[in-house]
Design a protein around this motif. Structure first.
Motif, mmCIF file in Angstrom:
data_model
loop_
_atom_site.group_PDB
_atom_site.id
_atom_site.type_symbol
_atom_site.label_atom_id
_atom_site.label_comp_id
_atom_site.label_asym_id
_atom_site.label_seq_id
_atom_site.Cartn_x
_atom_site.Cartn_y
_atom_site.Cartn_z
ATOM 1 N N ARG A 148 -11.548 -55.227 -29.118
ATOM 2 C CA ARG A 148 -12.514 -55.044 -30.209
ATOM 3 C C ARG A 148 -13.889 -55.597 -29.840
ATOM 4 O O ARG A 148 -14.915 -55.007 -30.166
ATOM 5 C CB ARG A 148 -11.984 -55.679 -31.494
ATOM 6 C CG ARG A 148 -10.852 -54.863 -32.134
ATOM 7 C CD ARG A 148 -10.496 -55.379 -33.514
ATOM 8 N NE ARG A 148 -9.873 -56.707 -33.478
ATOM 9 C CZ ARG A 148 -8.586 -56.932 -33.251
ATOM 10 N NH1 ARG A 148 -7.776 -55.918 -33.037
ATOM 11 N NH2 ARG A 148 -8.107 -58.157 -33.249
ATOM 12 N N LYS A 149 -13.910 -56.730 -29.140
ATOM 13 C CA LYS A 149 -15.184 -57.299 -28.701
ATOM 14 C C LYS A 149 -15.891 -56.357 -27.728
ATOM 15 O O LYS A 149 -17.102 -56.148 -27.812
ATOM 16 C CB LYS A 149 -14.966 -58.664 -28.038
ATOM 17 C CG LYS A 149 -14.709 -59.778 -29.013
ATOM 18 C CD LYS A 149 -14.523 -61.102 -28.293
ATOM 19 C CE LYS A 149 -14.136 -62.203 -29.268
ATOM 20 N NZ LYS A 149 -13.903 -63.480 -28.576
ATOM 21 N N GLY A 204 -17.311 -53.441 -29.608
ATOM 22 C CA GLY A 204 -18.502 -53.872 -30.340
ATOM 23 C C GLY A 204 -19.713 -54.000 -29.438
ATOM 24 O O GLY A 204 -20.813 -53.556 -29.779
ATOM 25 N N LYS A 205 -19.518 -54.586 -28.260
ATOM 26 C CA LYS A 205 -20.632 -54.744 -27.313
ATOM 27 C C LYS A 205 -21.130 -53.389 -26.829
ATOM 28 O O LYS A 205 -22.335 -53.161 -26.731
ATOM 29 C CB LYS A 205 -20.205 -55.606 -26.123
ATOM 30 C CG LYS A 205 -20.082 -57.075 -26.454
ATOM 31 C CD LYS A 205 -19.660 -57.884 -25.242
ATOM 32 C CE LYS A 205 -19.472 -59.347 -25.601
ATOM 33 N NZ LYS A 205 -19.016 -60.149 -24.460
ATOM 34 N N ASP A 213 -23.071 -51.736 -29.613
ATOM 35 C CA ASP A 213 -24.403 -52.338 -29.731
ATOM 36 C C ASP A 213 -25.333 -51.827 -28.636
ATOM 37 O O ASP A 213 -26.494 -51.516 -28.880
ATOM 38 C CB ASP A 213 -24.326 -53.868 -29.666
ATOM 39 C CG ASP A 213 -23.687 -54.478 -30.904
ATOM 40 O OD1 ASP A 213 -23.601 -53.783 -31.947
ATOM 41 O OD2 ASP A 213 -23.265 -55.657 -30.821
#
Length: 90
Positions: free
Chosen positions: A33-34, A37-38, A41
């Motif tokens: 998930r991280k 997300g990165k 972004d």
């Protein structure tokens, strides 16, 4: 197809491909998930930058067209005044 649609299609396709690649990679859910997300972004920042460039370009062209319209308007008004003077002399 215009350049904007192509750009959006490429960015969306790349985002989906990256997300799928991360989802199917062997990693824990929180790490996955991280990463998603990165990547999201990063793509958002890229898209925002390109959108701002397009807006700047469009604004510049609008300004150029406005200046040209003013120049043509003044030129037309001058010619109209000249024609009125010629008409009075006749």
């Amino acid at each position: 197809m215009n350049a904007g649609k192509v750009l959006v299609s490429v960015l969306v396709s790349a985002s989906i491909g990256a997300a799928l690649g991360i989802l199917f990679a062997p990693a824990k859910g929180t790490a996955t998930r991280k990463k998603i997300g990165k990547k999201g972004d990063h793509y958002f920042d890229e898209m925002e930058s390109k959108f701002n460039k397009v807006i700047d370009n469009v604004s510049s062209k609008i300004e150029t067209v406005g200046k040209e319209a003013m120049r043509l308007s003044k030129n037309g008004a001058s010619k109209l005044e000249d024609a009125k003077l010629v008409g009075k002399d006749s």
